[in-house]
Write a protein that holds these residues in place. Structure first.
Motif, PDB file in Angstrom:
ATOM      1  N   PRO B 138       1.199   1.173  -1.118  1.00 39.14           N
ATOM      2  CA  PRO B 138       1.142   2.467  -1.815  1.00 39.14           C
ATOM      3  C   PRO B 138       2.433   3.277  -1.733  1.00 39.14           C
ATOM      4  O   PRO B 138       2.572   4.279  -2.432  1.00 39.14           O
ATOM      5  CB  PRO B 138       0.006   3.202  -1.102  1.00 39.14           C
ATOM      6  CG  PRO B 138      -0.811   2.140  -0.463  1.00 39.14           C
ATOM      7  CD  PRO B 138       0.161   1.071  -0.084  1.00 39.14           C
ATOM      8  N   ILE B 139       3.385   2.862  -0.868  1.00 33.51           N
ATOM      9  CA  ILE B 139       4.618   3.640  -0.714  1.00 33.51           C
ATOM     10  C   ILE B 139       5.796   2.784  -1.153  1.00 33.51           C
ATOM     11  O   ILE B 139       6.311   1.955  -0.410  1.00 33.51           O
ATOM     12  CB  ILE B 139       4.774   4.117   0.745  1.00 33.51           C
ATOM     13  CG1 ILE B 139       3.524   4.890   1.167  1.00 33.51           C
ATOM     14  CG2 ILE B 139       6.019   4.981   0.897  1.00 33.51           C
ATOM     15  CD1 ILE B 139       3.281   4.914   2.632  1.00 33.51           C
ATOM     16  N   HIS B 140       6.217   2.997  -2.399  1.00 36.75           N
ATOM     17  CA  HIS B 140       7.274   2.175  -2.999  1.00 36.75           C
ATOM     18  C   HIS B 140       8.588   2.263  -2.224  1.00 36.75           C
ATOM     19  O   HIS B 140       9.330   1.292  -2.133  1.00 36.75           O
ATOM     20  CB  HIS B 140       7.483   2.619  -4.448  1.00 36.75           C
ATOM     21  CG  HIS B 140       8.545   1.865  -5.163  1.00 36.75           C
ATOM     22  ND1 HIS B 140       8.435   0.521  -5.435  1.00 36.75           N
ATOM     23  CD2 HIS B 140       9.756   2.248  -5.643  1.00 36.75           C
ATOM     24  CE1 HIS B 140       9.523   0.122  -6.070  1.00 36.75           C
ATOM     25  NE2 HIS B 140      10.340   1.136  -6.212  1.00 36.75           N
ATOM     26  N   GLN B 141       8.895   3.436  -1.671  1.00 33.15           N
ATOM     27  CA  GLN B 141      10.163   3.639  -0.965  1.00 33.15           C
ATOM     28  C   GLN B 141      10.208   2.849   0.358  1.00 33.15           C
ATOM     29  O   GLN B 141      11.263   2.737   0.973  1.00 33.15           O
ATOM     30  CB  GLN B 141      10.398   5.130  -0.688  1.00 33.15           C
ATOM     31  CG  GLN B 141      10.696   5.957  -1.926  1.00 33.15           C
ATOM     32  CD  GLN B 141       9.462   6.210  -2.775  1.00 33.15           C
ATOM     33  OE1 GLN B 141       8.325   6.140  -2.299  1.00 33.15           O
ATOM     34  NE2 GLN B 141       9.666   6.471  -4.057  1.00 33.15           N
ATOM     35  N   TRP B 142       9.075   2.335   0.795  1.00 31.38           N
ATOM     36  CA  TRP B 142       9.035   1.496   2.006  1.00 31.38           C
ATOM     37  C   TRP B 142       8.748   0.044   1.651  1.00 31.38           C
ATOM     38  O   TRP B 142       9.237  -0.851   2.313  1.00 31.38           O
ATOM     39  CB  TRP B 142       7.934   1.976   2.976  1.00 31.38           C
ATOM     40  CG  TRP B 142       8.144   3.353   3.505  1.00 31.38           C
ATOM     41  CD1 TRP B 142       9.262   4.140   3.366  1.00 31.38           C
ATOM     42  CD2 TRP B 142       7.223   4.119   4.283  1.00 31.38           C
ATOM     43  NE1 TRP B 142       9.079   5.340   3.997  1.00 31.38           N
ATOM     44  CE2 TRP B 142       7.834   5.358   4.571  1.00 31.38           C
ATOM     45  CE3 TRP B 142       5.930   3.886   4.767  1.00 31.38           C
ATOM     46  CZ2 TRP B 142       7.211   6.354   5.316  1.00 31.38           C
ATOM     47  CZ3 TRP B 142       5.309   4.865   5.516  1.00 31.38           C
ATOM     48  CH2 TRP B 142       5.945   6.096   5.790  1.00 31.38           C
ATOM     49  N   HIS B 143       7.934  -0.163   0.624  1.00 29.01           N
ATOM     50  CA  HIS B 143       7.513  -1.512   0.261  1.00 29.01           C
ATOM     51  C   HIS B 143       8.593  -2.167  -0.600  1.00 29.01           C
ATOM     52  O   HIS B 143       8.419  -2.400  -1.795  1.00 29.01           O
ATOM     53  CB  HIS B 143       6.177  -1.437  -0.495  1.00 29.01           C
ATOM     54  CG  HIS B 143       5.612  -2.774  -0.849  1.00 29.01           C
ATOM     55  ND1 HIS B 143       5.101  -3.643   0.079  1.00 29.01           N
ATOM     56  CD2 HIS B 143       5.479  -3.409  -2.035  1.00 29.01           C
ATOM     57  CE1 HIS B 143       4.691  -4.729  -0.514  1.00 29.01           C
ATOM     58  NE2 HIS B 143       4.903  -4.623  -1.801  1.00 29.01           N
ATOM     59  N   ASN B 144       9.755  -2.410   0.005  1.00 23.38           N
ATOM     60  CA  ASN B 144      10.849  -3.063  -0.722  1.00 23.38           C
ATOM     61  C   ASN B 144      11.717  -3.832   0.271  1.00 23.38           C
ATOM     62  O   ASN B 144      11.525  -3.749   1.486  1.00 23.38           O
ATOM     63  CB  ASN B 144      11.673  -2.026  -1.490  1.00 23.38           C
ATOM     64  CG  ASN B 144      12.271  -0.988  -0.587  1.00 23.38           C
ATOM     65  OD1 ASN B 144      13.056  -1.317   0.299  1.00 23.38           O
ATOM     66  ND2 ASN B 144      11.889   0.276  -0.748  1.00 23.38           N
ATOM     67  N   ASP B 145      12.681  -4.590  -0.270  1.00 23.01           N
ATOM     68  CA  ASP B 145      13.449  -5.516   0.573  1.00 23.01           C
ATOM     69  C   ASP B 145      14.527  -4.839   1.418  1.00 23.01           C
ATOM     70  O   ASP B 145      15.248  -5.517   2.141  1.00 23.01           O
ATOM     71  CB  ASP B 145      14.084  -6.605  -0.308  1.00 23.01           C
ATOM     72  CG  ASP B 145      13.022  -7.528  -0.875  1.00 23.01           C
ATOM     73  OD1 ASP B 145      11.933  -7.585  -0.269  1.00 23.01           O
ATOM     74  OD2 ASP B 145      13.262  -8.176  -1.908  1.00 23.01           O
ATOM     75  N   ASN B 197      20.475   4.607  -3.147  1.00 20.51           N
ATOM     76  CA  ASN B 197      20.723   4.414  -4.571  1.00 20.51           C
ATOM     77  C   ASN B 197      19.502   3.783  -5.245  1.00 20.51           C
ATOM     78  O   ASN B 197      19.085   4.196  -6.333  1.00 20.51           O
ATOM     79  CB  ASN B 197      21.960   3.513  -4.721  1.00 20.51           C
ATOM     80  CG  ASN B 197      22.500   3.553  -6.124  1.00 20.51           C
ATOM     81  OD1 ASN B 197      22.477   4.607  -6.764  1.00 20.51           O
ATOM     82  ND2 ASN B 197      22.961   2.420  -6.609  1.00 20.51           N
ATOM     83  N   PHE B 198      18.908   2.804  -4.567  1.00 20.65           N
ATOM     84  CA  PHE B 198      17.696   2.136  -5.062  1.00 20.65           C
ATOM     85  C   PHE B 198      16.564   3.161  -5.233  1.00 20.65           C
ATOM     86  O   PHE B 198      15.867   3.186  -6.242  1.00 20.65           O
ATOM     87  CB  PHE B 198      17.296   1.041  -4.068  1.00 20.65           C
ATOM     88  CG  PHE B 198      15.893   0.516  -4.234  1.00 20.65           C
ATOM     89  CD1 PHE B 198      15.615  -0.474  -5.170  1.00 20.65           C
ATOM     90  CD2 PHE B 198      14.853   0.992  -3.451  1.00 20.65           C
ATOM     91  CE1 PHE B 198      14.320  -0.973  -5.316  1.00 20.65           C
ATOM     92  CE2 PHE B 198      13.560   0.509  -3.587  1.00 20.65           C
ATOM     93  CZ  PHE B 198      13.296  -0.470  -4.525  1.00 20.65           C
ATOM     94  N   ASN B 199      16.416   4.031  -4.228  1.00 20.40           N
ATOM     95  CA  ASN B 199      15.358   5.051  -4.263  1.00 20.40           C
ATOM     96  C   ASN B 199      15.509   6.000  -5.439  1.00 20.40           C
ATOM     97  O   ASN B 199      14.531   6.478  -5.998  1.00 20.40           O
ATOM     98  CB  ASN B 199      15.405   5.889  -2.981  1.00 20.40           C
ATOM     99  CG  ASN B 199      14.379   5.404  -1.999  1.00 20.40           C
ATOM    100  OD1 ASN B 199      13.715   4.404  -2.250  1.00 20.40           O
ATOM    101  ND2 ASN B 199      14.252   6.096  -0.901  1.00 20.40           N
ATOM    102  N   LYS B 200      16.768   6.294  -5.764  1.00 18.07           N
ATOM    103  CA  LYS B 200      17.024   7.234  -6.845  1.00 18.07           C
ATOM    104  C   LYS B 200      16.572   6.643  -8.176  1.00 18.07           C
ATOM    105  O   LYS B 200      16.085   7.336  -9.049  1.00 18.07           O
ATOM    106  CB  LYS B 200      18.531   7.549  -6.878  1.00 18.07           C
ATOM    107  CG  LYS B 200      18.851   8.925  -7.433  1.00 18.07           C
ATOM    108  CD  LYS B 200      20.354   9.163  -7.457  1.00 18.07           C
ATOM    109  CE  LYS B 200      20.904   9.589  -6.106  1.00 18.07           C
ATOM    110  NZ  LYS B 200      22.370   9.778  -6.155  1.00 18.07           N
TER     111      LYS B 200
END
Lengths: 249, 314
Positions: B138-145, B197-200
């Motif tokens: 549910p948290i895109h800013q954490w669920h990434n590589d 940068n990815f988060n933005k």
């Protein structure tokens, strides 16, 4: 055990009709009423009669307005939100203590409040916000699908349904086995194109939502007359109107 | 997400502690550090002190800290449980390394194996911490590589900064230790910049439409279900003003990475008092910068439940 059962014998859950829900909050109120004495009791409140009241609820009713632009028709959608008893319930697998579990017999997701350490991770893992932390008891609480009603032999059979379902004044909530294709709820889901919420999350929720039906804007489609003509007044009525006028002075 | 101080302190303190313990084990085992009793004692006190206070602080936010032992049971499915198990296992080789170093003043043979084992378990523990966040869909800013490499590199980085300050205080000038500090700071800075940068740019898959199951149309909140903030909004609905986030990010760039990198380079090419002051400054600034970075990691994370409370995307 916080590993999920590979399969459950039944998939008990709710079907919620967004077309007919009027947003009256009766389901949430009766949920609170029953469950404050039920399996996860009490559903505590903090500052209930002062500023910033807060408390634990298993069911919250949102109201949205949907704007479909100049050519579409806007509408209001009342949206009850509660635990969806997901097949791939990450709230269960993230639990470090084994307090959260999904029952193999009916698929209901529950919390054992004697094992819960109140780490809140399960509430982070739920995309739908179905779990709420009870600050006074220090444990996580969630919808039990009224497990203490649906199997309760002290109640008449007709009453063995979740409190929210039995109280809904417009019949927008339905309870049954969504794993059985022949059940009333499964038929309803097929007929009304029932939907999963946030299917892209991959949680495979058991509960289904029936989307609002398209609005009928053309009067002909509703069987209404295309224009209304005034009714002709009869002679006798004119005299009665004159008498009425005279006596009303 | 609500940036809880206990969790911020927990992740930064254990991150630095495990990073430092790993370097202590590896450098100790490879003979780059003196097998002197006081070196070992002060190193292990700092490492295990940071780890232990961090782990204890993580129990402060629990509703029932007295039941914390139960968290070791579900390692088959839960990353939080795995982290708990790995963190406790790490104490075994770490304390045995301490026995060799402090009691026998010997960091070779069996004691060296314990050093390497402590390092491996330290990295595993940090990876488990990162996976707790990485696994939350549910948290895109954490669920990434970015999450797992960031946690591991930042742990190694804060451990290296600490290691260079400590070795300089012991008047040890070791090019490998100083060099590693500079390299990890550079990699950490690049990684975190790429993440920001990815988060933005990147957004999670769910939208308010998929959240309520109505495809067409723009959805606005007409009425909230409750009149004041509830648990969901307090825990998952935390919002940081963009203005503050940008300032804090700048602070994190400067204090967490740029200045420590500068001072570490100074420490690399100098000796004596200058090197000591530079390396201690690098450590102090970096620690503060990483606290700010961790605060942003939580405060800028958006949970999908906020879609029900007015967000269009997360």
């Amino acid at each position: 055990m916080t590993s999920l059962p590979p399969e459950t014998q039944k998939k008990l859950g709710l079907v919620i009709d967004l077309d007919t829900c009027v947003g009256c909050h009766a389901c949430a109120t009766n949920c609170k009423e029953w469950n404050t004495g039920g399996h996860s009791a009490p559903l505590t409140d903090v500052n209930p009669y002062s500023r910033d009241p807060d408390g634990v609820w298993f069911n919250r009713i949102h109201s949205f307005e949907i704007d479909r632009g100049a050519n579409g028709v806007g509408m209001t959608v009342n949206f009850p939100r509660s635990c969806l008893h997901c097949e791939k319930a990450a709230c269960v697998t993230v639990c470090p203590t084994g307090a959260s579990y999904k029952r193999a017999e009916d698929g209901i997701v529950l919390v054992n409040d004697e094992k819960c350490i109140g780490c809140k991770l399960c509430s982070w893992a739920c995309p739908y916000g179905a779990r709420e932390f009870d600050v006074t008891k220090g444990v996580m609480k969630k919808c039990t699908l009224c497990i203490d009603r649906i199997y309760n032999e002290n109640l008449d059979e007709i009453d063995r349904q979740p409190a929210c379902v039995i109280t809904c004044p417009v019949g927008a909530r339905h309870f049954g086995d969504l794993g059985d294709p022949g059940s009333e709820v499964s038929k309803l889901v097929v007929a009304r194109h029932g939907r999963d919420l946030m299917p892209e999350m991959g949680y495979k929720p058991t509960n289904k939502y029936l989307p609002p039906r398209p609005r009928k804007l053309d009067p002909a489609l509703l069987g209404a007359p295309l224009e209304l003509k005034p009714r002709k007044t009869k002679k006798g009525e004119k005299i009665l109107a004159w008498v009425d006028n005279l006596l009303s002075r | 997400m609500h940036p809880a101080l206990s969790v911020i302190f927990f992740t930064t303190a254990t991150g630095a502690g495990y990073g430092f313990l790993a370097l202590l084990g590896i450098f100790g085992a490879s003979g780059l550090l003196p097998s002197d009793r006081w070196m070992g004692l002060s190193g292990l006190i700092v490492a295990l002190g940071l780890i232990t206070t961090g782990l204890l602080s993580s129990t402060f936010h629990l509703g029932h800290p007295e039941r914390a032992w139960r968290a070791f049971t579900q390692w088959r499915s839960s990353w939080l449980s795995r982290e708990g198990v790995a963190s406790v296992l790490t104490y075994i080789p770490a304390l045995l390394l301490g026995v060799g170093w402090v009691v026998f003043q010997d960091v070779s043979g069996f004691w060296a194996v314990m050093g390497v084992l402590a390092a491996v378990l330290s990295w595993l523990t940090v990876a488990c911490t990162a996976m707790i966040y990485r696994s939350l869909r549910p948290i895109h800013q954490w669920h990434n590589d970015f999450t797992v490499p960031s946690y591991i590199v930042l742990s190694l980085m804060s451990g290296a900064v600490l290691m260079s300050a400590l070795t300089k205080l012991f008047s040890i000038d070791n090019g490998y230790i100083q060099g590693l500090t500079v390299i990890t700071l550079a990699i950490g800075w690049a990684l975190k910049s790429a993440y920001w940068n990815f988060n933005k740019k990147s957004k999670g898959l769910p939208t308010v439409n998929s959240a309520i199951g109505v495809d067409a149309g723009r959805v606005n909140v007409l009425e909230a279900p409750h009149t004041s903030d509830n648990y969901l909004l307090k825990e998952m609905g935390f919002k940081v003003a963009r203005k503050h986030a940008e300032r804090l990010r700048l602070l994190s760039h400067v204090m967490g990475f740029a200045l420590p990198l500068l001072f570490s380079l100074i420490a690399l090419f100098t000796t004596g008092a200058t090197a000591v002051i530079a390396s201690v400054l690098a450590w102090a600034l970096c620690s503060l910068g990483i606290l700010v970075e961790r605060w942003l990691f939580f405060a800028e994370a958006k949970h999908s439940v906020t879609l029900y409370y007015g967000e269009q995307t997360v």
